[in-house]
Design a protein around this motif. Structure first.
Motif, PDB file in Angstrom:
ATOM      1  N   PRO A  21       0.829  -1.149   0.215  1.00 31.12           N
ATOM      2  CA  PRO A  21      -0.056   0.035  -0.077  1.00 31.12           C
ATOM      3  C   PRO A  21       0.722   1.296  -0.072  1.00 31.12           C
ATOM      4  O   PRO A  21       1.998   1.427   0.565  1.00 31.12           O
ATOM      5  CB  PRO A  21      -0.752  -0.055   1.398  1.00 31.12           C
ATOM      6  N   VAL A  22       0.368   2.108  -0.732  1.00 34.90           N
ATOM      7  CA  VAL A  22       1.076   3.498  -0.708  1.00 34.90           C
ATOM      8  C   VAL A  22       0.260   4.379   0.280  1.00 34.90           C
ATOM      9  O   VAL A  22      -0.765   4.624  -0.004  1.00 34.90           O
ATOM     10  CB  VAL A  22       0.857   4.127  -2.132  1.00 34.90           C
ATOM     11  N   PRO A  23       1.316   5.111   1.133  1.00 32.66           N
ATOM     12  CA  PRO A  23       0.626   6.123   2.097  1.00 32.66           C
ATOM     13  C   PRO A  23      -0.022   7.327   1.451  1.00 32.66           C
ATOM     14  O   PRO A  23       0.578   7.932   0.516  1.00 32.66           O
ATOM     15  CB  PRO A  23       1.681   6.226   3.371  1.00 32.66           C
ATOM     16  N   VAL A  24      -1.013   7.836   1.870  1.00 37.20           N
ATOM     17  CA  VAL A  24      -1.588   9.176   1.504  1.00 37.20           C
ATOM     18  C   VAL A  24      -0.884  10.233   2.321  1.00 37.20           C
ATOM     19  O   VAL A  24      -0.805  10.154   3.514  1.00 37.20           O
ATOM     20  CB  VAL A  24      -2.890   9.026   1.411  1.00 37.20           C
ATOM     21  N   THR A  25      -0.556  11.169   1.808  1.00 32.93           N
ATOM     22  CA  THR A  25       0.147  12.294   2.643  1.00 32.93           C
ATOM     23  C   THR A  25      -0.929  13.153   3.044  1.00 32.93           C
ATOM     24  O   THR A  25      -1.850  13.604   2.468  1.00 32.93           O
ATOM     25  CB  THR A  25       1.295  13.063   1.660  1.00 32.93           C
ATOM     26  N   VAL A  26      -0.966  13.519   4.230  1.00 29.55           N
ATOM     27  CA  VAL A  26      -1.997  14.430   4.756  1.00 29.55           C
ATOM     28  C   VAL A  26      -1.350  15.540   5.240  1.00 29.55           C
ATOM     29  O   VAL A  26      -0.572  15.370   6.144  1.00 29.55           O
ATOM     30  CB  VAL A  26      -2.830  13.515   5.800  1.00 29.55           C
ATOM     31  N   GLY A  27      -2.340  16.652   5.244  1.00 29.29           N
ATOM     32  CA  GLY A  27      -1.851  17.947   5.903  1.00 29.29           C
ATOM     33  C   GLY A  27      -2.758  18.047   7.055  1.00 29.29           C
ATOM     34  O   GLY A  27      -3.725  17.579   7.300  1.00 29.29           O
ATOM     35  N   TRP A  28      -2.096  19.236   7.732  1.00 26.08           N
ATOM     36  CA  TRP A  28      -2.856  19.539   9.217  1.00 26.08           C
ATOM     37  C   TRP A  28      -3.993  20.055   8.594  1.00 26.08           C
ATOM     38  O   TRP A  28      -5.124  20.058   9.649  1.00 26.08           O
ATOM     39  CB  TRP A  28      -1.945  20.420   9.850  1.00 26.08           C
ATOM     40  N   SER A  29      -4.436  20.942   7.558  1.00 29.46           N
ATOM     41  CA  SER A  29      -5.582  21.440   7.503  1.00 29.46           C
ATOM     42  C   SER A  29      -6.927  20.457   7.397  1.00 29.46           C
ATOM     43  O   SER A  29      -7.889  20.338   7.637  1.00 29.46           O
ATOM     44  CB  SER A  29      -5.503  22.183   5.839  1.00 29.46           C
ATOM     45  N   THR A  30      -6.378  19.014   6.831  1.00 32.18           N
ATOM     46  CA  THR A  30      -7.241  17.859   6.801  1.00 32.18           C
ATOM     47  C   THR A  30      -7.417  17.293   8.180  1.00 32.18           C
ATOM     48  O   THR A  30      -8.765  17.169   8.542  1.00 32.18           O
ATOM     49  CB  THR A  30      -6.663  16.763   5.908  1.00 32.18           C
ATOM     50  N   LEU A  31      -6.593  17.269   8.942  1.00 30.09           N
ATOM     51  CA  LEU A  31      -6.817  16.832  10.376  1.00 30.09           C
ATOM     52  C   LEU A  31      -7.735  17.925  11.052  1.00 30.09           C
ATOM     53  O   LEU A  31      -8.246  17.298  11.953  1.00 30.09           O
ATOM     54  CB  LEU A  31      -5.370  16.644  11.102  1.00 30.09           C
ATOM     55  N   LYS A  32      -7.559  19.117  10.985  1.00 33.68           N
ATOM     56  CA  LYS A  32      -8.375  20.044  11.668  1.00 33.68           C
ATOM     57  C   LYS A  32      -9.961  20.077  11.101  1.00 33.68           C
ATOM     58  O   LYS A  32     -10.488  20.438  12.203  1.00 33.68           O
ATOM     59  CB  LYS A  32      -8.099  21.637  10.790  1.00 33.68           C
ATOM     60  N   THR A  33     -10.154  19.118  10.346  1.00 36.34           N
ATOM     61  CA  THR A  33     -11.544  19.050  10.116  1.00 36.34           C
ATOM     62  C   THR A  33     -12.242  18.120  11.106  1.00 36.34           C
ATOM     63  O   THR A  33     -13.685  18.072  11.052  1.00 36.34           O
ATOM     64  CB  THR A  33     -12.000  18.535   8.815  1.00 36.34           C
ATOM     65  N   LEU A  34     -11.516  17.282  11.990  1.00 38.49           N
ATOM     66  CA  LEU A  34     -12.067  16.584  12.956  1.00 38.49           C
ATOM     67  C   LEU A  34     -12.711  17.411  13.822  1.00 38.49           C
ATOM     68  O   LEU A  34     -12.178  18.244  14.581  1.00 38.49           O
ATOM     69  CB  LEU A  34     -11.107  15.703  13.562  1.00 38.49           C
ATOM     70  N   ASN A  35     -13.950  16.952  14.217  1.00 40.47           N
ATOM     71  CA  ASN A  35     -14.741  17.890  15.142  1.00 40.47           C
ATOM     72  C   ASN A  35     -15.691  17.113  15.941  1.00 40.47           C
ATOM     73  O   ASN A  35     -16.362  16.149  15.198  1.00 40.47           O
ATOM     74  CB  ASN A  35     -15.768  19.007  14.539  1.00 40.47           C
ATOM     75  N   SER A  36     -15.656  16.853  17.260  1.00 39.52           N
ATOM     76  CA  SER A  36     -16.785  15.952  17.909  1.00 39.52           C
ATOM     77  C   SER A  36     -18.059  15.813  17.609  1.00 39.52           C
ATOM     78  O   SER A  36     -18.850  14.970  17.985  1.00 39.52           O
ATOM     79  CB  SER A  36     -16.100  16.098  19.420  1.00 39.52           C
ATOM     80  N   ALA A  37     -18.563  17.279  17.133  1.00 40.19           N
ATOM     81  CA  ALA A  37     -19.886  17.222  16.977  1.00 40.19           C
ATOM     82  C   ALA A  37     -20.223  16.785  15.756  1.00 40.19           C
ATOM     83  O   ALA A  37     -21.718  16.352  15.178  1.00 40.19           O
ATOM     84  CB  ALA A  37     -20.453  18.855  16.992  1.00 40.19           C
ATOM     85  N   GLN A  38     -19.326  16.469  14.792  1.00 36.13           N
ATOM     86  CA  GLN A  38     -19.916  15.852  13.443  1.00 36.13           C
ATOM     87  C   GLN A  38     -19.381  14.461  13.162  1.00 36.13           C
ATOM     88  O   GLN A  38     -18.539  13.953  13.775  1.00 36.13           O
ATOM     89  CB  GLN A  38     -18.721  16.515  12.496  1.00 36.13           C
ATOM     90  N   GLN A  39     -20.327  13.705  12.583  1.00 36.64           N
ATOM     91  CA  GLN A  39     -20.172  12.361  12.625  1.00 36.64           C
ATOM     92  C   GLN A  39     -19.206  12.090  11.299  1.00 36.64           C
ATOM     93  O   GLN A  39     -18.677  10.837  11.356  1.00 36.64           O
ATOM     94  CB  GLN A  39     -21.369  11.772  12.186  1.00 36.64           C
ATOM     95  N   SER A  40     -19.257  12.800  10.270  1.00 35.79           N
ATOM     96  CA  SER A  40     -18.062  12.397   9.262  1.00 35.79           C
ATOM     97  C   SER A  40     -17.678  13.597   8.920  1.00 35.79           C
ATOM     98  O   SER A  40     -17.793  15.059   9.220  1.00 35.79           O
ATOM     99  CB  SER A  40     -19.022  12.310   8.108  1.00 35.79           C
TER     100      SER A  40
END
Length: 141
Positions: A21-40
């Protein structure tokens, strides 16, 4: 006969490399989208995925030249004499297979491994992500 064995060995090696498997490079702007109020969110979609994330190390082991666990953060000096970043801007990394990484506060690194969306308690507060670290290398743009 030797030539046929060589050709078969090369074909098997190539197919094994292709199946990695080839890893996907993830930026911090993507990680910031995690919010406990959102399910997705784009960050939740990364749960259990092989990813590479650039950042800076905050070691969790005192007085060590090499570490097996650390926090990955988006900027140098995070958590040191300043309030820590929010939980969705920290990744708890535990290196796998008895690996160790050279400790560095100021040099950017790239960490590759399986990312998990899971709350981890750290000395710097809650962390929203954990990673089973497979590789740590210097970050190159």
């Amino acid at each position: 006969m030797k030539k046929a064995r060589f050709v078969i060995a090369m074909a098997l090696s190539a197919s094994m490399l292709a199946s990695q498997p080839v890893p996907v490079t993830v930026g911090w702007s993507t990680l910031k989208t995690l919010n406990s109020a959102q399910q997705s969110s784009p960050a939740r979609a990364l749960d259990n995925q092989l990813v590479s994330i650039p950042g800076f190390m905050v070691p969790l082991e005192d007085d060590a030249d090499q570490v097996t666990e650390f926090l990955l953060v988006p900027f140098a000096g995070a958590c040191i004499h300043v309030p820590p970043p929010p939980p969705n801007q920290m990744v708890y990394v535990k290196l796998q297979h008895n690996q160790k990484a050279k400790m560095s506060f100021a040099e950017p690194i790239m960490v590759t491994g399986h990312l998990h969306v899971a709350t981890v308690d750290s000395p710097y507060g809650d962390v929203s992500f954990s990673m089973d670290g497979d590789a740590v290398r210097p970050y190159e743009q």
